[in-house]
Design a protein around this motif. Sequence first.
Motif, PDB file in Angstrom:
ATOM      1  N   ARG A 110       0.838  -1.186   0.000  1.00 17.82           N
ATOM      2  CA  ARG A 110       0.000   0.000   0.000  1.00 17.82           C
ATOM      3  C   ARG A 110       0.884   1.252   0.000  1.00 17.82           C
ATOM      4  O   ARG A 110       1.972   1.261   0.563  1.00 17.82           O
ATOM      5  CB  ARG A 110      -0.903   0.007   1.233  1.00 17.82           C
ATOM      6  CG  ARG A 110      -2.002  -1.069   1.215  1.00 17.82           C
ATOM      7  CD  ARG A 110      -2.837  -0.911   2.469  1.00 17.82           C
ATOM      8  NE  ARG A 110      -4.037  -1.727   2.430  1.00 17.82           N
ATOM      9  CZ  ARG A 110      -4.157  -2.906   3.031  1.00 17.82           C
ATOM     10  NH1 ARG A 110      -3.135  -3.401   3.690  1.00 17.82           N
ATOM     11  NH2 ARG A 110      -5.283  -3.585   2.969  1.00 17.82           N
ATOM     12  N   ALA A 146      -8.263  -5.731   4.699  1.00 17.72           N
ATOM     13  CA  ALA A 146      -8.664  -5.535   3.305  1.00 17.72           C
ATOM     14  C   ALA A 146     -10.080  -6.069   3.105  1.00 17.72           C
ATOM     15  O   ALA A 146     -10.438  -7.137   3.592  1.00 17.72           O
ATOM     16  CB  ALA A 146      -7.698  -6.253   2.365  1.00 17.72           C
ATOM     17  N   GLU A 189     -14.222  -6.941  -1.298  1.00 17.02           N
ATOM     18  CA  GLU A 189     -14.268  -6.391  -2.653  1.00 17.02           C
ATOM     19  C   GLU A 189     -12.860  -6.185  -3.221  1.00 17.02           C
ATOM     20  O   GLU A 189     -12.588  -6.505  -4.380  1.00 17.02           O
ATOM     21  CB  GLU A 189     -15.023  -5.062  -2.650  1.00 17.02           C
ATOM     22  CG  GLU A 189     -16.513  -5.189  -2.391  1.00 17.02           C
ATOM     23  CD  GLU A 189     -16.865  -5.314  -0.917  1.00 17.02           C
ATOM     24  OE1 GLU A 189     -18.040  -5.553  -0.615  1.00 17.02           O
ATOM     25  OE2 GLU A 189     -15.957  -5.168  -0.067  1.00 17.02           O
ATOM     26  N   LEU A 190     -11.955  -5.656  -2.397  1.00 17.52           N
ATOM     27  CA  LEU A 190     -10.575  -5.455  -2.858  1.00 17.52           C
ATOM     28  C   LEU A 190      -9.894  -6.789  -3.104  1.00 17.52           C
ATOM     29  O   LEU A 190      -9.232  -6.975  -4.140  1.00 17.52           O
ATOM     30  CB  LEU A 190      -9.786  -4.643  -1.819  1.00 17.52           C
ATOM     31  CG  LEU A 190      -8.278  -4.488  -2.083  1.00 17.52           C
ATOM     32  CD1 LEU A 190      -8.004  -3.873  -3.449  1.00 17.52           C
ATOM     33  CD2 LEU A 190      -7.632  -3.665  -0.975  1.00 17.52           C
ATOM     34  N   GLU A 222     -10.689   3.161   0.201  1.00 18.54           N
ATOM     35  CA  GLU A 222      -9.786   2.037   0.495  1.00 18.54           C
ATOM     36  C   GLU A 222      -8.645   1.965  -0.512  1.00 18.54           C
ATOM     37  O   GLU A 222      -7.493   1.729  -0.151  1.00 18.54           O
ATOM     38  CB  GLU A 222     -10.564   0.715   0.478  1.00 18.54           C
ATOM     39  CG  GLU A 222      -9.682  -0.473   0.819  1.00 18.54           C
ATOM     40  CD  GLU A 222     -10.431  -1.786   0.853  1.00 18.54           C
ATOM     41  OE1 GLU A 222      -9.985  -2.699   1.573  1.00 18.54           O
ATOM     42  OE2 GLU A 222     -11.471  -1.920   0.167  1.00 18.54           O
ATOM     43  N   PHE A 223      -8.952   2.176  -1.783  1.00 22.28           N
ATOM     44  CA  PHE A 223      -7.892   2.195  -2.797  1.00 22.28           C
ATOM     45  C   PHE A 223      -8.397   2.909  -4.042  1.00 22.28           C
ATOM     46  O   PHE A 223      -9.570   2.865  -4.371  1.00 22.28           O
ATOM     47  CB  PHE A 223      -7.441   0.770  -3.142  1.00 22.28           C
ATOM     48  CG  PHE A 223      -8.360   0.022  -4.076  1.00 22.28           C
ATOM     49  CD1 PHE A 223      -8.035  -0.137  -5.416  1.00 22.28           C
ATOM     50  CD2 PHE A 223      -9.560  -0.505  -3.628  1.00 22.28           C
ATOM     51  CE1 PHE A 223      -8.877  -0.818  -6.285  1.00 22.28           C
ATOM     52  CE2 PHE A 223     -10.415  -1.194  -4.489  1.00 22.28           C
ATOM     53  CZ  PHE A 223     -10.071  -1.344  -5.823  1.00 22.28           C
ATOM     54  N   THR A 229     -11.151  -8.367  -6.301  1.00 23.50           N
ATOM     55  CA  THR A 229     -10.681  -7.656  -7.494  1.00 23.50           C
ATOM     56  C   THR A 229      -9.226  -7.996  -7.788  1.00 23.50           C
ATOM     57  O   THR A 229      -8.856  -8.265  -8.938  1.00 23.50           O
ATOM     58  CB  THR A 229     -10.849  -6.140  -7.311  1.00 23.50           C
ATOM     59  OG1 THR A 229     -12.231  -5.851  -7.045  1.00 23.50           O
ATOM     60  CG2 THR A 229     -10.415  -5.386  -8.566  1.00 23.50           C
ATOM     61  N   ILE A 249      -0.471  -0.828  -4.183  1.00 21.96           N
ATOM     62  CA  ILE A 249      -1.888  -0.488  -4.060  1.00 21.96           C
ATOM     63  C   ILE A 249      -1.930   0.993  -3.727  1.00 21.96           C
ATOM     64  O   ILE A 249      -1.416   1.425  -2.692  1.00 21.96           O
ATOM     65  CB  ILE A 249      -2.599  -1.294  -2.961  1.00 21.96           C
ATOM     66  CG1 ILE A 249      -2.663  -2.763  -3.331  1.00 21.96           C
ATOM     67  CG2 ILE A 249      -4.011  -0.748  -2.734  1.00 21.96           C
ATOM     68  CD1 ILE A 249      -3.354  -3.624  -2.299  1.00 21.96           C
ATOM     69  N   ASN A 297      -9.844   2.164  -9.901  1.00 24.50           N
ATOM     70  CA  ASN A 297     -11.141   2.183  -9.230  1.00 24.50           C
ATOM     71  C   ASN A 297     -11.924   3.397  -9.728  1.00 24.50           C
ATOM     72  O   ASN A 297     -11.525   4.534  -9.513  1.00 24.50           O
ATOM     73  CB  ASN A 297     -10.925   2.259  -7.715  1.00 24.50           C
ATOM     74  CG  ASN A 297     -12.227   2.219  -6.924  1.00 24.50           C
ATOM     75  OD1 ASN A 297     -13.317   2.245  -7.496  1.00 24.50           O
ATOM     76  ND2 ASN A 297     -12.112   2.163  -5.607  1.00 24.50           N
ATOM     77  N   LEU A 307     -16.868  -1.077  -4.935  1.00 26.06           N
ATOM     78  CA  LEU A 307     -15.506  -0.799  -4.482  1.00 26.06           C
ATOM     79  C   LEU A 307     -15.498   0.523  -3.708  1.00 26.06           C
ATOM     80  O   LEU A 307     -16.298   1.406  -3.977  1.00 26.06           O
ATOM     81  CB  LEU A 307     -14.559  -0.715  -5.677  1.00 26.06           C
ATOM     82  CG  LEU A 307     -14.483  -1.964  -6.563  1.00 26.06           C
ATOM     83  CD1 LEU A 307     -13.494  -1.740  -7.710  1.00 26.06           C
ATOM     84  CD2 LEU A 307     -14.069  -3.184  -5.750  1.00 26.06           C
ATOM     85  N   ASN A 339      -3.458   3.846  -2.295  1.00 29.05           N
ATOM     86  CA  ASN A 339      -4.526   4.236  -1.371  1.00 29.05           C
ATOM     87  C   ASN A 339      -4.285   5.627  -0.814  1.00 29.05           C
ATOM     88  O   ASN A 339      -4.719   5.990   0.270  1.00 29.05           O
ATOM     89  CB  ASN A 339      -4.649   3.228  -0.227  1.00 29.05           C
ATOM     90  CG  ASN A 339      -3.390   3.156   0.638  1.00 29.05           C
ATOM     91  OD1 ASN A 339      -2.291   3.442   0.170  1.00 29.05           O
ATOM     92  ND2 ASN A 339      -3.539   2.741   1.885  1.00 29.05           N
TER      93      ASN A 339
END
Length: 396
Positions: free
Chosen positions: A77, A87, A90-91, A193-194, A94, A243, A210, A189, A245
């Motif tokens: 991250r 986490a 959904e993340l 979060e990201f 994906t 990632i 996203n 999403l 974020n």
Amino acid sequence: MATATFKVNNDILNWVLQIAGTQLNSEWINKINTWIKGEKTPTINQLKNLSKKSQIPFGNFFLSQPPRVEMPLLQFRTIDNSGITDASHELLSTIDAIQLRAAWLEDYRIKEGYSKIAFIGMGNKKKYRSASYKEIAEEILKYFDLVKGWNSTLKSNQNAFNFLRKKLSQKGIVTETGSFVGNKTRDSLNINEFRAFVLINKYAPFIFINTKDSKNARLDSKNARLFSLVHELVHLWYEKTEIFNYNFQTNPQYLNKKLEQQVNKISECILFDKDIFVKAWIESNDLALDKIYEIAKKFKTSPIATAITAKNYGLITQRVVDEVKGETTKNVANRKNKGGPNFYDTLAYRIDINFATSVINSTEAGDTTYLDAFSLLNVKNMKGYDSLKQRVEEKM
């Protein structure tokens, strides 16, 4: 006859609340909270139903501690503000889907005789170690046949995003987008979060953006997508998985401070040519805050990224940046669906055209089964496959 119950460890229940995301309605959340407080004990049937609803394996409810998620990408991250086990479903889903596509595409390209993509890790060459941010940005622009200020000449942020995405695709870099998991529109999403992530692969690098939007059109997170795409592109230059974020904090706690500062500065040079930026700033008669929104529109980027750049160029103070950031943070919220394009038109946009073409070609040649193709392309059956194929062919 007594109903079987089981006292689930509170660490497990809190973990379920963290990762289940939008899959749980208020009724389920209230039930879980009563179990955590010890006011009630869940029945086995309730746990089975919760397992289905949250898509968490039933056996996990009987563990003493939450299971550790073995997904290396979660360790990369941008900001050090969360642990590996928090986490969302959904993340995780994906990331898993994109990793499967990347593995398939890598195998396909190797079999087809593709070469490794030279851009991946180019920034680690000795000749670039002492180069300035501006010089590196110019090298990246040159690699993709882009000129300084390229994004300032396009009509909209969507045009700019699509234009750059096409340039990347021509060099073998896959960009996919989405605002929910697969085709499950309820599994939304979370933009907080990201914003994006990148998977490093010499043959099949993937960038996922996203596209979850905010409610306010002026501060819509879609304005930040171009910055996210460029940011992840620079990570490919350095061959560093991530990632993204980052939420434009004033004093972010980077996991890798030196790298992220480099990446942000290079991204800034790619998107905001200093001469064009300063000229536009001087020519505008608006107040500083209005100038930021005006120039953000010109460069097809978010107001906060524009404000940070203006500060870096010595045009505004941190106070103005914080003011823009405050507006942005206040207005981030889910946008309700008000209708839109045909499902397969949307799918054809979300999925990378070269990836889809590779899957279709492999399937038509008999090297990939239709069932595997359905899974890779996010379609349910032959009708969906044919509909997507038609739209991909129209875009070629």
